[in-house]
Design an enzyme around this catalytic site. Structure first.
Site, PDB file in Angstrom:
ATOM      1  N   ASP A 246      85.587 -25.913 -23.534  1.00 52.89           N
ATOM      2  CA  ASP A 246      86.398 -25.833 -24.758  1.00 52.89           C
ATOM      3  C   ASP A 246      87.242 -27.087 -24.998  1.00 52.89           C
ATOM      4  O   ASP A 246      87.409 -27.524 -26.147  1.00 52.89           O
ATOM      5  CB  ASP A 246      87.261 -24.561 -24.792  1.00 52.89           C
ATOM      6  CG  ASP A 246      88.129 -24.347 -23.571  1.00 52.89           C
ATOM      7  OD1 ASP A 246      88.137 -25.188 -22.651  1.00 52.89           O
ATOM      8  OD2 ASP A 246      88.817 -23.305 -23.538  1.00 52.89           O
TER       9      ASP A 246
ATOM     10  N   GLN B 294      86.364 -22.759 -19.834  1.00 57.78           N
ATOM     11  CA  GLN B 294      85.684 -23.415 -18.726  1.00 57.78           C
ATOM     12  C   GLN B 294      85.734 -22.577 -17.442  1.00 57.78           C
ATOM     13  O   GLN B 294      86.558 -21.670 -17.320  1.00 57.78           O
ATOM     14  CB  GLN B 294      86.345 -24.769 -18.451  1.00 57.78           C
ATOM     15  CG  GLN B 294      86.192 -25.757 -19.596  1.00 57.78           C
ATOM     16  CD  GLN B 294      86.670 -27.143 -19.197  1.00 57.78           C
ATOM     17  OE1 GLN B 294      87.709 -27.594 -19.636  1.00 57.78           O
ATOM     18  NE2 GLN B 294      85.918 -27.811 -18.352  1.00 57.78           N
ATOM     19  N   HIS B 295      84.891 -22.957 -16.514  1.00 59.80           N
ATOM     20  CA  HIS B 295      84.959 -22.578 -15.082  1.00 59.80           C
ATOM     21  C   HIS B 295      84.545 -21.162 -14.724  1.00 59.80           C
ATOM     22  O   HIS B 295      84.274 -20.903 -13.551  1.00 59.80           O
ATOM     23  CB  HIS B 295      86.381 -22.788 -14.520  1.00 59.80           C
ATOM     24  CG  HIS B 295      87.047 -24.048 -14.922  1.00 59.80           C
ATOM     25  ND1 HIS B 295      86.472 -25.285 -14.736  1.00 59.80           N
ATOM     26  CD2 HIS B 295      88.252 -24.282 -15.523  1.00 59.80           C
ATOM     27  CE1 HIS B 295      87.289 -26.216 -15.198  1.00 59.80           C
ATOM     28  NE2 HIS B 295      88.376 -25.636 -15.687  1.00 59.80           N
TER      29      HIS B 295
HETATM   30  O1  LIG Z   1      90.664 -24.005 -17.306  1.00 59.31           O
HETATM   31  C1  LIG Z   1      90.803 -24.636 -18.341  1.00 59.31           C
HETATM   32  C2  LIG Z   1      90.584 -26.092 -18.393  1.00 59.31           C
HETATM   33  O2  LIG Z   1      90.332 -26.655 -17.146  1.00 59.31           O
HETATM   34  C3  LIG Z   1      91.202 -23.884 -19.588  1.00 59.31           C
HETATM   35  O3  LIG Z   1      91.535 -24.756 -20.631  1.00 59.31           O
HETATM   36  C4  LIG Z   1      90.097 -22.942 -19.986  1.00 59.31           C
HETATM   37  O4  LIG Z   1      89.021 -23.714 -20.465  1.00 59.31           O
HETATM   38  C5  LIG Z   1      90.572 -21.883 -20.967  1.00 59.31           C
HETATM   39  O5  LIG Z   1      90.994 -22.376 -22.174  1.00 59.31           O
HETATM   40  P1  LIG Z   1      91.738 -21.510 -23.307  1.00 59.31           P
HETATM   41  O6  LIG Z   1      90.923 -20.303 -23.557  1.00 59.31           O
HETATM   42  O7  LIG Z   1      93.108 -21.218 -22.822  1.00 59.31           O
HETATM   43  O8  LIG Z   1      91.775 -22.426 -24.502  1.00 59.31           O
END
Ligand SMILES: O=C(CO)[C@@H](O)[C@H](O)COP(=O)(O)O
Ligand SMILES: Nc1ncnc2c1ncn2[C@@H]1O[C@H](COP(=O)(O)OP(=O)(O)O)[C@@H](O)[C@H]1O
EC number: 2.7.1.17
Length: 491
Positions: free
Chosen positions: A251, A85-86
């Site tokens: 995700d 995300q983000h």
């Molecule tokens: O920033 C967040 C949720 O807000 C993280 O969960 C990212 O979405 C990355 O996820 P992973 O790659 O560590 O699973």
């Protein structure tokens, strides 16, 4: 919301294949599943580069490798992308990437986050935090896209001047899979799509109303830029010559769909990030900013607490001790519960929950008797789990019920993490079979889009193992951890 709504008479999924993609922080994973039953047919993966700033082209290249390892997409009828995300993917008017994407775990925009809070509160940070939580369900921290846009406007004005649209990693990959990319031009930017789960992590989308907040985007960046159209859950985002593309998802929303989570279920994911999340019928608004009021991928909400320090803490301590994952787990399990007072604060990457972007990790309570590799490994596992217990507590404080805790993510493969989790969390933990639940959720969403039904297909969850709270726990661990946490260096 845009795009087609699900049809009244669903199409049969019999005999068709769907693909789900997880473009996560460390790698790209592709699952190919039977659309009707969910049976796994093929799998492929490929690594991503390290770092908190990544050229999106590297995700595209890894996707090609992972797809090829999964036997290709020629026989696949629908595809959907779940993604970290983000991350800020800034595009110019021709559709070229303006600069490397700043990822969710890049903390350089921490100051921008504080500025945005202050500005909305007109100098009163508490009022500002309340206003952000009420208006978009999140209080800005460095992870969220809106703070990265502010950072770009302030620190790289030449790049900022080129930006015509901003997208998230999963939006950009969906766009590329649909045939768009560099050179697509202004029309191409109009074809960018996202979904409400990922849009809700930007800071300029209100999950509760389902609308973008262009005023907040403009406040952060200084001018209006293009954003992807939000595709409804289960709808078709794009169509290629050979497959349809689902809306995709952030995700964590993808994992919730892959696990088939219902009310009372809480997922704890330990990948690069440590995440505690739940599905909920009601939106959440936490002015303390510990719980983000995201949307899920089915039309509900996904209250979520996320840390910057998950599996990489174990990777780092394993390197320090010169052991592999299995040896690390064996060491951790050979030390007593509570590691004889050794307390590990896992803020190795700074931290986001709580918001301490400049913090560092620490070992407290070091004594002659507990300076062994086993104690250090145990303390690292307990420290990461204590930080996730904080997240679980924050969700409960927002009224989220906790009936079943599901442990997933790369580090759920660690026997030590699985066995120690119930002791630290104080609740039994269910560990589904090791798998790629984000990619599975994306595949399920792809099947949903293909069917045109108003619900995703029912795919069973393969056998899970239960871990109970052990009779012997170290009752002082939580207090010791809370004290140590407050002593960490850095804001
Ligand atoms: O920033 C967040 C949720 O807000 C993280 O969960 C990212 O979405 C990355 O996820 P992973 O790659 O560590 O699973
Ligand atoms: N048996 C294990 N014990 C501990 N950590 C593990 C184990 N297997 C994999 N990991 C870790 O899991 C992480 C990858 O998990 P994943 O959920 O795919 O991460 P992400 O989604 O952030 O890319 C890596 O840091 C890896 O070292």
């Amino acid at each position: 919301m845009t795009s087609s709504t699900p049809q009244s008479s669903p199409r049969s999924l019999a005999g068709q294949l769907v693909a789900g993609i997880d473009s996560s922080t460390q790698s790209c994973k592709v699952v190919i599943r039977d659309a009707e039953t969910g049976a796994l047919k093929r799998f492929g993966s490929a690594p991503h580069p390290d770092g908190t700033e990544v050229d999106p082209g590297a995700w595209w290249d890894a996707l090609q490798v992972a797809v090829s390892a999964a036997g290709g997409l020629d026989d696949v009828a629908a595809v959907a992308v779940g993604g970290q995300q983000h991350g800020m993917v800034a595009l110019d008017a021709d559709g070229n990437v303006v600069r490397s994407a700043l990822l969710w775990n890049d903390t350089r925009s921490a100051g921008a986050a504080l500025d945005l809070i202050d500005e909305l509160g007109e100098g009163d940070a508490e009022a500002g935090a309340r206003a952000w939580a009420e208006q978009v369900g999140v209080v800005p921290v460095a992870s969220f896209t809106i703070t990265k846009l502010r950072w770009l406007a302030q620190h790289e004005p030449e790049n900022a001047a080129k930006v015509a649209a901003v997208a998230l990693p999963h939006d950009w990959l969906t766009w590329r899979l649909a045939g768009d990319g560099p050179g697509s031009g202004a029309d191409g930017l109009e074809r960018l799509t996202t979904d409400r789960s990922d849009a809700s992590g930007t800071g300029y989308f209100d999950a509760a109303s389902g609308e973008y907040r262009f005023d907040l985007l403009e406040r952060a960046f200084g001018r209006r830029i293009g954003v992807p159209q939000v595709v409804a859950p289960g709808a078709v985002a794009r169509t290629t010559d050979t497959f349809v593309l689902g809306a995709g998802a952030g995700d964590n929303a993808g994992a919730a769909l892959g696990l088939g989570m219902g009310a009372g279920d809480v997922a704890i994911s330990i990948g690069t990030s440590g995440v505690v999340s739940a599905v909920s019928d009601a939106s959440v608004s936490d002015p303390e900013g510990l719980v983000a009021g995201f949307a899920d991928a089915t039309g509900r909400y996904l209250p979520l607490a996320c840390t910057l320090n998950g599996s990489r803490v174990f990777d780092a301590v394993g390197r320090l001790l010169s052991v592999d994952h299995q040896e690390f787990a064996a060491l951790a399990l050979s030390a007593p519960a509570g590691a004889d007072g050794l307390t590990f604060v896992p803020y190795l990457e700074g931290e986001r929950t709580p918001n301490k972007p400049d913090a560092s990790g620490a070992l407290h309570g070091v004594r002659l008797g507990n300076t062994t590799p086993a104690h250090v490994a145990r303390a690292a596992v307990e420290g990461v789990l204590c930080s996730l217990a904080d997240g679980l507590g924050a969700l409960q404080a927002q009224g989220v019920p906790v009936e079943r805790v599901l442990l997933i993510g790369g580090a759920a493969q660690s026997a030590a993490v699985r066995q120690i989790a119930p002791a630290v969390l104080g609740v039994p933990v269910t560990v589904p079979q090791p798998g790629e639940y984000v990619a599975d959720g994306a595949a399920r969403q792809a099947a949903w889009a293909l069917s045109g039904a108003d619900q995703p297909p029912e795919w069973g969850l393969a056998g899970a193992k239960e871990y109970d709270v052990p009779a012997e726990r170290d009752a002082s661990l939580t207090d010791r951890y809370a004290q140590a946490r407050e002593m960490t260096f850095g804001a």
